[in-house]
Write a protein that holds these residues in place. Structure first.
Motif, mmCIF file in Angstrom:
data_model
loop_
_atom_site.group_PDB
_atom_site.id
_atom_site.type_symbol
_atom_site.label_atom_id
_atom_site.label_comp_id
_atom_site.label_asym_id
_atom_site.label_seq_id
_atom_site.Cartn_x
_atom_site.Cartn_y
_atom_site.Cartn_z
ATOM 1 N N GLU A 37 33.967 31.251 54.535
ATOM 2 C CA GLU A 37 33.851 32.093 53.353
ATOM 3 C C GLU A 37 35.041 31.830 52.444
ATOM 4 O OE1 GLU A 37 35.731 36.312 54.740
ATOM 5 O OE2 GLU A 37 33.599 36.022 55.129
ATOM 6 N N PHE A 38 34.769 31.822 51.163
ATOM 7 C CA PHE A 38 35.776 31.592 50.143
ATOM 8 C C PHE A 38 35.700 32.744 49.154
ATOM 9 C CE2 PHE A 38 34.667 27.468 51.822
ATOM 10 C CZ PHE A 38 35.885 26.839 51.955
ATOM 11 N N ILE A 39 36.786 33.495 49.033
ATOM 12 C CA ILE A 39 36.830 34.624 48.101
ATOM 13 C C ILE A 39 37.350 34.121 46.764
ATOM 14 C CG2 ILE A 39 37.826 36.898 47.643
ATOM 15 C CD1 ILE A 39 37.985 37.246 50.719
ATOM 16 N N ILE A 40 36.632 34.439 45.717
ATOM 17 C CA ILE A 40 36.996 34.004 44.371
ATOM 18 C C ILE A 40 38.034 34.978 43.815
ATOM 19 C CG2 ILE A 40 36.125 33.511 42.061
ATOM 20 C CD1 ILE A 40 35.087 31.641 44.334
ATOM 21 N N ASP A 41 39.260 34.484 43.656
ATOM 22 C CA ASP A 41 40.306 35.382 43.157
ATOM 23 C C ASP A 41 40.324 35.386 41.630
ATOM 24 O OD1 ASP A 41 41.882 33.234 42.216
ATOM 25 O OD2 ASP A 41 43.128 33.203 43.994
ATOM 26 N N ASP A 42 41.163 36.241 41.071
ATOM 27 C CA ASP A 42 41.147 36.453 39.616
ATOM 28 C C ASP A 42 41.666 35.269 38.809
ATOM 29 O OD1 ASP A 42 43.748 36.824 40.474
ATOM 30 O OD2 ASP A 42 44.059 38.672 39.359
ATOM 31 N N ARG A 43 42.193 34.246 39.468
ATOM 32 C CA ARG A 43 42.670 33.055 38.756
ATOM 33 C C ARG A 43 41.707 31.877 38.861
ATOM 34 N NH1 ARG A 43 48.077 32.569 41.901
ATOM 35 N NH2 ARG A 43 46.638 33.302 43.453
ATOM 36 N N SER A 44 40.629 32.046 39.566
ATOM 37 C CA SER A 44 39.701 30.947 39.814
ATOM 38 C C SER A 44 38.935 30.542 38.563
ATOM 39 C CB SER A 44 38.696 31.338 40.903
ATOM 40 O OG SER A 44 37.746 30.303 41.078
ATOM 41 N N GLU A 45 38.800 29.241 38.383
ATOM 42 C CA GLU A 45 37.988 28.728 37.277
ATOM 43 C C GLU A 45 36.502 28.823 37.593
ATOM 44 O OE1 GLU A 45 39.251 24.993 35.619
ATOM 45 O OE2 GLU A 45 41.340 25.495 35.920
ATOM 46 N N PHE A 46 36.158 29.250 38.800
ATOM 47 C CA PHE A 46 34.750 29.444 39.160
ATOM 48 C C PHE A 46 34.174 30.704 38.507
ATOM 49 C CE2 PHE A 46 34.423 27.084 43.509
ATOM 50 C CZ PHE A 46 34.672 25.887 42.870
ATOM 51 N N ILE A 47 35.047 31.621 38.091
ATOM 52 C CA ILE A 47 34.573 32.875 37.500
ATOM 53 C C ILE A 47 33.731 32.573 36.263
ATOM 54 C CG2 ILE A 47 35.275 35.032 36.374
ATOM 55 C CD1 ILE A 47 37.769 34.983 38.164
ATOM 56 N N THR A 83 22.748 31.638 38.708
ATOM 57 C CA THR A 83 23.502 32.803 39.184
ATOM 58 C C THR A 83 24.984 32.598 38.890
ATOM 59 O OG1 THR A 83 21.902 33.169 40.957
ATOM 60 C CG2 THR A 83 24.053 34.223 41.205
ATOM 61 N N LYS A 84 25.600 33.559 38.228
ATOM 62 C CA LYS A 84 27.013 33.467 37.852
ATOM 63 C C LYS A 84 27.906 34.053 38.942
ATOM 64 C CE LYS A 84 26.427 32.401 33.346
ATOM 65 N NZ LYS A 84 26.915 31.298 32.642
ATOM 66 N N VAL A 85 29.092 33.484 39.092
ATOM 67 C CA VAL A 85 30.085 33.942 40.056
ATOM 68 C C VAL A 85 31.058 34.866 39.344
ATOM 69 C CG1 VAL A 85 31.977 33.183 41.549
ATOM 70 C CG2 VAL A 85 29.862 31.875 41.452
ATOM 71 N N CYS A 86 31.417 35.958 40.008
ATOM 72 C CA CYS A 86 32.353 36.936 39.451
ATOM 73 C C CYS A 86 33.612 37.008 40.307
ATOM 74 C CB CYS A 86 31.709 38.323 39.411
ATOM 75 S SG CYS A 86 30.208 38.408 38.422
ATOM 76 N N LYS A 87 34.665 37.532 39.716
ATOM 77 C CA LYS A 87 35.922 37.727 40.440
ATOM 78 C C LYS A 87 35.658 38.595 41.670
ATOM 79 C CE LYS A 87 38.882 40.809 39.122
ATOM 80 N NZ LYS A 87 39.889 41.607 38.446
ATOM 81 N N GLY A 88 36.199 38.171 42.809
ATOM 82 C CA GLY A 88 36.071 38.933 44.041
ATOM 83 C C GLY A 88 34.836 38.605 44.856
ATOM 84 N N ASP A 89 33.903 37.828 44.293
ATOM 85 C CA ASP A 89 32.728 37.423 45.066
ATOM 86 C C ASP A 89 33.178 36.557 46.240
ATOM 87 O OD1 ASP A 89 31.027 38.692 43.297
ATOM 88 O OD2 ASP A 89 30.383 36.843 42.293
#
Length: 111
Positions: A37-47, A83-89
């Motif tokens: 599992e990879f948690i998307i943090d608030d600095r990720s360009e995946f957001i 489907t879009k990725v959000c911070k914290g997903d």
């Protein structure tokens, strides 16, 4: 085909007695498929990126199995391309160790 494999992997995660399903998907006895599992943090360009874009960034054969929406119990299995990725997903990604290391490096390089 990817959807069928993903469904079998998710069934295994929910019911570990189905280990024979995973045995069919290994390269050899030494190298096993893993799910991380990879948690998307608030600095990720995946957001705010969609899954199609993210899968293109992940150059390995790693497969995104699903996602847990941040702050909810909503699990999205086999996310659609838009489907879009959000911070914290939390993304659940399957691959061999070297492929998952690529994903970790990609996420770390975006900071």
């Amino acid at each position: 085909m990817d959807r069928l494999i993903s469904d079998r992997i998710l069934a295994h995660l929910e019911n570990p007695s189905l280990s024979h399903s995973l045995n069919l998907l290994t390269k050899n006895d030494q190298e096993q498929l893993l799910v991380e599992e990879f948690i998307i943090d608030d600095r990720s360009e995946f957001i705010n990126k969609d899954f199609e874009s993210i899968q293109k960034l992940v150059t390995s054969k790693a497969i995104i199995l699903g996602m847990l929406r941040a702050g909810t119990d909503e699990y999205i299995s086999n996310p659609k391309a838009d489907t879009k990725v959000c911070k914290g997903d939390t993304l659940y990604i399957m691959g061999y160790l070297n492929e998952l290391e690529e994903v970790k490096e990609l996420l770390a390089s975006e900071r």
